[in-house]
Design an enzyme around this catalytic site. Structure first.
Site, PDB file in Angstrom:
ATOM      1  N   HIS A 149      -0.894   0.222  -9.777  1.00 28.07           N
ATOM      2  CA  HIS A 149      -1.934  -0.622  -8.713  1.00 28.07           C
ATOM      3  C   HIS A 149      -2.202  -2.240  -9.665  1.00 28.07           C
ATOM      4  O   HIS A 149      -3.249  -2.780  -9.861  1.00 28.07           O
ATOM      5  CB  HIS A 149      -3.274  -0.307  -8.098  1.00 28.07           C
ATOM      6  N   ARG A 164       0.336  -1.376   0.066  1.00 26.53           N
ATOM      7  CA  ARG A 164       0.178   0.008   0.138  1.00 26.53           C
ATOM      8  C   ARG A 164       1.016   1.627  -0.137  1.00 26.53           C
ATOM      9  O   ARG A 164       1.977   1.558   0.374  1.00 26.53           O
ATOM     10  CB  ARG A 164      -0.638  -0.081   1.565  1.00 26.53           C
ATOM     11  N   GLU A 220      -4.433   7.014  -5.140  1.00 27.30           N
ATOM     12  CA  GLU A 220      -4.693   6.306  -6.587  1.00 27.30           C
ATOM     13  C   GLU A 220      -5.275   7.098  -7.219  1.00 27.30           C
ATOM     14  O   GLU A 220      -6.986   6.901  -6.713  1.00 27.30           O
ATOM     15  CB  GLU A 220      -4.424   5.178  -6.405  1.00 27.30           C
TER      16      GLU A 220
HETATM   17  N1  LIG Z   1      -0.046  -4.741  -4.945  1.00 27.59           N
HETATM   18  C1  LIG Z   1      -2.059  -5.191  -5.018  1.00 27.59           C
HETATM   19  O1  LIG Z   1      -2.200  -5.436  -6.243  1.00 27.59           O
HETATM   20  C2  LIG Z   1      -1.272  -5.735  -4.030  1.00 27.59           C
HETATM   21  C3  LIG Z   1      -2.452  -7.384  -4.341  1.00 27.59           C
HETATM   22  C4  LIG Z   1      -2.626  -8.023  -2.772  1.00 27.59           C
HETATM   23  C5  LIG Z   1      -2.880  -7.997  -1.654  1.00 27.59           C
HETATM   24  N2  LIG Z   1      -2.533  -6.696  -1.571  1.00 27.59           N
HETATM   25  C6  LIG Z   1      -1.088  -6.092  -0.105  1.00 27.59           C
HETATM   26  O2  LIG Z   1      -0.400  -6.319   0.255  1.00 27.59           O
HETATM   27  C7  LIG Z   1       0.109  -6.248   1.771  1.00 27.59           C
HETATM   28  C8  LIG Z   1       0.402  -8.120   2.627  1.00 27.59           C
HETATM   29  O3  LIG Z   1      -0.837  -8.680   2.072  1.00 27.59           O
HETATM   30  P1  LIG Z   1      -1.086 -10.159   2.715  1.00 27.59           P
HETATM   31  O4  LIG Z   1      -1.713 -10.639   1.851  1.00 27.59           O
HETATM   32  O5  LIG Z   1       0.285 -10.895   2.143  1.00 27.59           O
HETATM   33  O6  LIG Z   1      -1.448  -9.446   3.975  1.00 27.59           O
HETATM   34  P2  LIG Z   1      -0.624 -10.785   5.413  1.00 27.59           P
HETATM   35  O7  LIG Z   1      -1.830 -10.537   6.126  1.00 27.59           O
HETATM   36  O8  LIG Z   1      -0.666 -12.346   4.987  1.00 27.59           O
HETATM   37  O9  LIG Z   1       0.312 -10.749   5.542  1.00 27.59           O
HETATM   38  C9  LIG Z   1       0.532  -9.038   6.107  1.00 27.59           C
HETATM   39  C10 LIG Z   1       2.301  -9.051   7.083  1.00 27.59           C
HETATM   40  O10 LIG Z   1       2.444  -8.043   7.396  1.00 27.59           O
HETATM   41  C11 LIG Z   1       2.781  -8.468   8.758  1.00 27.59           C
HETATM   42  N3  LIG Z   1       3.051  -7.228  10.005  1.00 27.59           N
HETATM   43  C12 LIG Z   1       1.983  -6.282  10.479  1.00 27.59           C
HETATM   44  N4  LIG Z   1       2.360  -5.160  11.008  1.00 27.59           N
HETATM   45  C13 LIG Z   1       3.443  -5.778  10.459  1.00 27.59           C
HETATM   46  C14 LIG Z   1       4.625  -4.679  11.573  1.00 27.59           C
HETATM   47  N5  LIG Z   1       4.373  -3.661  12.046  1.00 27.59           N
HETATM   48  N6  LIG Z   1       5.820  -5.007  11.058  1.00 27.59           N
HETATM   49  C15 LIG Z   1       6.526  -5.662   9.876  1.00 27.59           C
HETATM   50  N7  LIG Z   1       5.778  -6.920   9.674  1.00 27.59           N
HETATM   51  C16 LIG Z   1       3.661  -6.635   9.626  1.00 27.59           C
HETATM   52  C17 LIG Z   1       2.342  -9.210   9.386  1.00 27.59           C
HETATM   53  O11 LIG Z   1       3.022 -10.435  10.680  1.00 27.59           O
HETATM   54  C18 LIG Z   1       1.984 -10.582   8.684  1.00 27.59           C
HETATM   55  O12 LIG Z   1       2.377 -11.117   8.541  1.00 27.59           O
HETATM   56  C19 LIG Z   1      -1.478  -5.663   1.958  1.00 27.59           C
HETATM   57  O13 LIG Z   1      -1.224  -4.226   2.335  1.00 27.59           O
HETATM   58  C20 LIG Z   1      -2.556  -5.709   0.941  1.00 27.59           C
HETATM   59  O14 LIG Z   1      -3.146  -4.203   0.848  1.00 27.59           O
HETATM   60  C21 LIG Z   1      -1.599  -5.131  -2.791  1.00 27.59           C
HETATM   61  O1  LIG Z   2      -5.555  -5.545  -1.871  1.00 30.46           O
HETATM   62  C1  LIG Z   2      -5.875  -6.308  -2.870  1.00 30.46           C
HETATM   63  O2  LIG Z   2      -6.757  -7.517  -3.199  1.00 30.46           O
HETATM   64  C2  LIG Z   2      -5.084  -6.016  -4.172  1.00 30.46           C
HETATM   65  O3  LIG Z   2      -4.614  -4.283  -4.106  1.00 30.46           O
HETATM   66  C3  LIG Z   2      -5.650  -5.522  -5.047  1.00 30.46           C
HETATM   67  O4  LIG Z   2      -6.646  -4.776  -5.829  1.00 30.46           O
HETATM   68  P1  LIG Z   2      -7.242  -5.016  -7.253  1.00 30.46           P
HETATM   69  O5  LIG Z   2      -8.561  -5.774  -7.109  1.00 30.46           O
HETATM   70  O6  LIG Z   2      -8.335  -3.324  -6.865  1.00 30.46           O
HETATM   71  O7  LIG Z   2      -7.160  -5.104  -8.661  1.00 30.46           O
END
Ligand SMILES: NC(=O)c1ccc[n+]([C@@H]2O[C@H](COP(=O)([O-])OP(=O)(O)OC[C@H]3O[C@@H](n4cnc5c(N)ncnc54)[C@H](O)[C@@H]3O)[C@@H](O)[C@H]2O)c1
Ligand SMILES: O=C(O)[C@H](O)COP(=O)(O)O
Length: 596
Positions: free
Chosen positions: A332, A284, A313
């Site tokens: 994104h 994020r 965004e």
């Molecule tokens: N760019 C995209 O399209 C996209 C797609 C999927 C997920 N994401 C984002 O990626 C991130 C991770 O997703 P995920 O599914 O792996 O989540 P998740 O909950 O499986 O993993 C997050 C990890 O962060 C750790 N964490 C929490 N607070 C912390 C801190 N202060 N310091 C260090 N570690 C900490 C947690 O222990 C956990 O292991 C989220 O922000 C999600 O929204 C983005």
């Molecule tokens: O939180 C999520 O799952 C990702 O950031 C993906 O977002 P999107 O569905 O808009 O691609």
């Protein structure tokens, strides 16, 4: 019997930790309620379902075909993409469910405009920051998401950005297309043998780590809550924050956006990094202080950055970050593969259809519903349960990883006379929310705990006496972890905290083997000390000098003149200097600051 529900609403929009319990009477006239014997819950179903009519589902952003087919079998599906906020508000009054991705803001106005008809919002992805959860809850609308189907896509995008950045793919591609041939300008850097820091070792982070190991990188991870054995299994070393940021050649961010992670990469942090570090962000935008990143790029501390996500965004057209020549960007796209979108579509379609039929949704992210009689009895213990969980998880030392939690309920009631699901859910919420982007409630608590590898066991102590009140005390024990506060470790080598409700307020009554008595409000400082006169006064004056308001103090000791644990309730967070001064008091052996 009228239907009641409880809502958990944020009292402050900026803090995930400040939830308050309220008893709304929001059930609209179009709602019917069904009571199930097992589990003992009241589930709100849509008006359409109650009348056996087909519900209407509004799909506001592009959704995979397989998901649409599933929805079409069950409902009238209206796919209206690119609606203005006004158009969305107009349409919503005709819909039982709404499905969105990250591009649609589901605001309070949307819920207000629905006139009570909207019963489910489905977020086809992980992040739910575009949905006003408090408003959803207040309007009796369940919010579900699809947390697992895009993990691999996000990890692959992270690796794509990492390799593209290291070899200047985006810049050199643009240069060749502009008719240039600049071979010496675009000499890259190699990945093999370099140290990659994965910040946030969850679903996406661990998949990135696995892939980076395959590229011959040394991988370290910073995630105080990740189990060390999971890291070890894929050849990753879990390290402290300071070790992590000073050792990394590359940093890949996979943290949820929470108050703790907001701007976690800031000026101070950049100043401790190796000169020439390279950063990838597919988590994020808000986890980086974007202005500080521009400064770090200009000074050369950060050589390059590859960003998929932004605080705003789309980012402004004149964003210095986006326009910086050493920054590559994508709009994104982390979750945007054909496969992930099909998976997400199916996951969300099943969740929305199930919820409309009145089933308990495993990926629900907002308020559950419980019978009035259970709620009114347990309401004071709900806050206690969450706060004990929140307190216990903050006592865990970095790198330990919480895997096994035992809850003990002491009560004069017989085991069948006490429904502990709500308490267990709130403890789980307290344990998980400070360290994750997941919102935990009665509906999704067990699912979330299981997903996080957290084994929660419950035990009952049946006390003699009147079963008038449901509970005497709740005790939490976290096994097989180290604590950042050794005084919290009990004789049986577990982190132990215990609390009870006194005059309607949650109180902490035991830490490790020390009896204490403090109201669980604001924040706490726990100090372990040799019990001798004058220490309370010294700590009090240091806090006073630091402008920190003390609202209570309590000392629990093993025996006079031996060790004691002092518990201090404070209204403000003390600054580092104030905390340092407390640590310098000779009789104080250790101390910890905890946010409730
Ligand atoms: N760019 C995209 O399209 C996209 C797609 C999927 C997920 N994401 C984002 O990626 C991130 C991770 O997703 P995920 O599914 O792996 O989540 P998740 O909950 O499986 O993993 C997050 C990890 O962060 C750790 N964490 C929490 N607070 C912390 C801190 N202060 N310091 C260090 N570690 C900490 C947690 O222990 C956990 O292991 C989220 O922000 C999600 O929204 C983005
Ligand atoms: O939180 C999520 O799952 C990702 O950031 C993906 O977002 P999107 O569905 O808009 O691609």
């Amino acid at each position: 019997m009228p239907a009641f529900s409880f809502t958990l609403t944020k009292s402050s929009p900026s803090s995930l930790s400040s939830w308050t319990l309220s008893l709304p009477s929001f059930l609209p006239t179009t709602t019917t309620t069904t009571r199930r014997r097992h589990p003992k819950s009241i589930v709100v179903v849509s008006a359409a379902a109650a009348m056996n009519a087909k519900p209407t589902i509004l799909v506001a952003e592009k959704l995979g075909e397989a998901g649409l087919q599933l929805l079409n079998n069950f409902a009238n599906v209206d796919c209206s993409y690119n609606m203005t906020p006004e158009e969305l508000c107009t349409k919503i009054s005709l819909c039982d469910a709404l499905i969105v991705r990250s591009g649609t803001k589901v605001t309070r106005q949307v819920f207000e405009s629905s006139g009570g008809r909207l019963k489910v919002v489905g977020r086809a992805g992980v992040g739910i920051d575009n949905v006003d959860l408090s408003a959803a809850t207040e309007h009796g609308c369940l919010v579900v998401n699809a947390p697992t189907a895009n993990t691999i896509a996000a990890a692959e995008h992270g690796i794509a950005l990492l390799t593209a950045m290291a070899r200047n793919i985006a810049q050199s591609n643009a240069s060749v297309k502009a008719g240039k041939w600049q071979r010496s300008k675009y000499v890259g850097v190699s990945l093999v043998g370099k140290t990659l820091l994965v910040m946030g070792f969850g679903k996406v982070g661990s998949e990135v780590a696995r892939r980076a190991r395959g590229l011959g990188m040394q991988v370290i991870a910073y995630d105080p809550y990740a189990p060390a054995d999971r890291a070890r299994a894929i050849g990753v070393e879990l390290v402290t924050f300071d070790e992590a940021i000073s050792a990394a050649d590359f940093i890949s961010l996979h943290l949820p956006l929470t108050p703790t992670t907001s701007k976690i990469l800031n000026d101070e942090c950049f100043s401790k990094m190796k000169k020439g570090v390279r950063i990838v962000n597919v988590a994020r935008g808000g986890v980086i202080d974007e202005e500080a990143l521009v400064r770090a790029l200009s000074s050369g501390i950060v050589a390059q950055a590859a960003l998929d996500v932004f605080t705003e965004e789309p980012p402004p057209e004149d964003s210095m970050l986006v326009l910086h020549e050493n920054v590559i960007v994508t709009p994104h796209l982390g979750a945007s593969t054909m496969e992930a979108q099909e998976g997400v579509a199916i996951e969300i379609a099943e969740a929305v259809a199930g919820a409309l039929k009145g089933e308990l949704a495993a990926t629900a992210v907002n308020a559950p519903m419980v019978p009035a009689e259970v709620l009114s009895e347990l309401a004071p213990f709900v806050g206690l349960a969450e706060k004990l969980g929140r307190l216990a998880v903050q006592l865990v030392a970095g790198g330990s990883g919480v895997q096994s939690v035992k809850i003990t309920y002491a009560s004069a009631r017989g085991p069948d006379d006490l429904d502990t699901r709500l308490l267990r859910a709130m403890i789980t919420k307290g344990l998980i929310e400070p360290i994750s982007s997941v919102f935990v409630n009665l509906v999704n608590a067990d699912f979330t705990a299981k997903q996080k590898g957290l084994k929660i066991t419950e035990e009952r102590i049946v006390l003699d006496g009147s079963p008038g009140k449901p509970l005497e005390f709740i005790q939490l024990q976290i096994a097989n972890v180290e604590s950042k506060f050794a005084g919290a470790i009990s004789e049986s080598a577990e982190i132990k905290v215990q609390g009870m409700v006194k005059e309607g307020l949650p109180h902490l009554t035991m830490v490790g083997s020390f009896g204490v008595d403090v109201s669980l409000e604001g924040s706490l400082i726990l100090c372990k000390q040799v019990d001798r006169p004058g220490i309370i006064g010294k700590v009090g004056s240091i806090l006073g000098e630091g402008n920190v308001n003390v609202n209570f103090m309590s000392v629990g000791r093993t025996a006079p003149q031996k060790q004691a644990v002092m518990t201090i309730g404070v209204d403000e967070e003390p600054d580092t200097e104030t905390l340092q001064k407390i640590g310098e008091i000779v009789a104080i052996e250790e101390f910890v600051f905890l946010k409730l």
